[in-house]
Write an enzyme that holds these catalytic residues in place. Sequence first.
Site, PDB file in Angstrom:
ATOM      1  N   GLU A 151      28.733  17.890 -27.484  1.00 61.94           N
ATOM      2  CA  GLU A 151      29.656  18.580 -26.274  1.00 61.94           C
ATOM      3  C   GLU A 151      29.721  18.026 -24.838  1.00 61.94           C
ATOM      4  O   GLU A 151      29.497  17.336 -24.444  1.00 61.94           O
ATOM      5  CB  GLU A 151      28.356  18.861 -26.529  1.00 61.94           C
ATOM      6  CG  GLU A 151      28.665  20.248 -25.266  1.00 61.94           C
ATOM      7  CD  GLU A 151      27.535  21.499 -25.085  1.00 61.94           C
ATOM      8  OE1 GLU A 151      27.454  22.528 -24.440  1.00 61.94           O
ATOM      9  OE2 GLU A 151      26.086  21.020 -24.832  1.00 61.94           O
ATOM     10  N   LYS A 187      33.088  28.581 -26.162  1.00 61.04           N
ATOM     11  CA  LYS A 187      31.266  28.585 -26.356  1.00 61.04           C
ATOM     12  C   LYS A 187      31.019  30.003 -25.995  1.00 61.04           C
ATOM     13  O   LYS A 187      31.560  30.170 -24.863  1.00 61.04           O
ATOM     14  CB  LYS A 187      30.844  27.554 -25.898  1.00 61.04           C
ATOM     15  CG  LYS A 187      29.233  27.684 -25.260  1.00 61.04           C
ATOM     16  CD  LYS A 187      28.538  26.423 -24.766  1.00 61.04           C
ATOM     17  CE  LYS A 187      26.582  26.525 -24.791  1.00 61.04           C
ATOM     18  NZ  LYS A 187      26.251  25.376 -24.378  1.00 61.04           N
ATOM     19  N   CYS A 200      26.638  24.132 -29.122  1.00 59.43           N
ATOM     20  CA  CYS A 200      25.358  23.940 -28.553  1.00 59.43           C
ATOM     21  C   CYS A 200      24.408  25.033 -28.280  1.00 59.43           C
ATOM     22  O   CYS A 200      23.927  25.506 -29.744  1.00 59.43           O
ATOM     23  CB  CYS A 200      25.601  23.308 -26.487  1.00 59.43           C
ATOM     24  SG  CYS A 200      23.959  22.579 -26.787  1.00 59.43           S
TER      25      CYS A 200
END
Length: 282
Positions: free
Chosen positions: A43, A116, A153
């Site tokens: 990330e 995300k 994540c």
Amino acid sequence: MTIVRAAISQTTWTGDKESMLDRHERFAREAAADGAQVMSFQELFYGPYFGITQDAKYYRYAEAADGPIVQRFAAVAKETGMVMVLPIYEEAMTGVYYNTTVLVDADGTILGKYRKHHIPHVEKFWEKFYFRPGNLGYPVFETAVGRVGMYICYDRHFPEGWRELGLGGADIVFNPNATKPGLSNRLWELEQPAAAAANQYFVAAPNRVGREDNEYGDEAVDFYGRSQFCDPRGNLVGDYGSGTDEEVLVRDLDFSLIREARDSWQFYRDRRPDSYAAITAP
């Protein structure tokens, strides 16, 4: 393609962007030389994990999803014939930023991106200061190695997105991370294998490694690496990555296991979306 050779890397923050870019290009070339056909970085791979603090200076790490960093690695992808998953800080317009992965095919074509969705805002993960929530859904892209999906994540704590990617036809989902010790340790061991087994595809999860005290001093945390690959039955493919050191993990993934697992369990046949009303209620 039945056997896909895949790579993920885990890296420690060097202290400057240019050396991080150079290091990741070296990792990509090493992976390609080892026969890797697809690779993902961690990330926000070319910077520190700036969610540790809330500081507007880190906005300057953002750039367009087809900007210089992506163009640089698209050229590497074309040269090496390797599909690449590039987790960047995306500037959609001045003042509007996303935590994004850009997918580049083996011929250097930029196929698309994932933003995300789930943005944490807890101690030392002050991400709402930096990112808007994703708004592009859960796309799955046809690539030279098969159908690729992406998650990022904190997303991994939410099973709904994993399922969306399965319904989209993903053969493998890349989940780049910046994960530190604490409450997440046990989840790190559980979540990726559980998602892979529940959705019956491969999962590849690179994580940061090392302490970023060269950026944050006493506020820094230790990212624990332990990057991993999981198969469609929830088994680890090979060992975890190191808990302390930089590493490139390369694994052979047998995509025929996807059909084998789905024929055995029939989760997609037996799911009952008509009964899941509370999941989509606001």
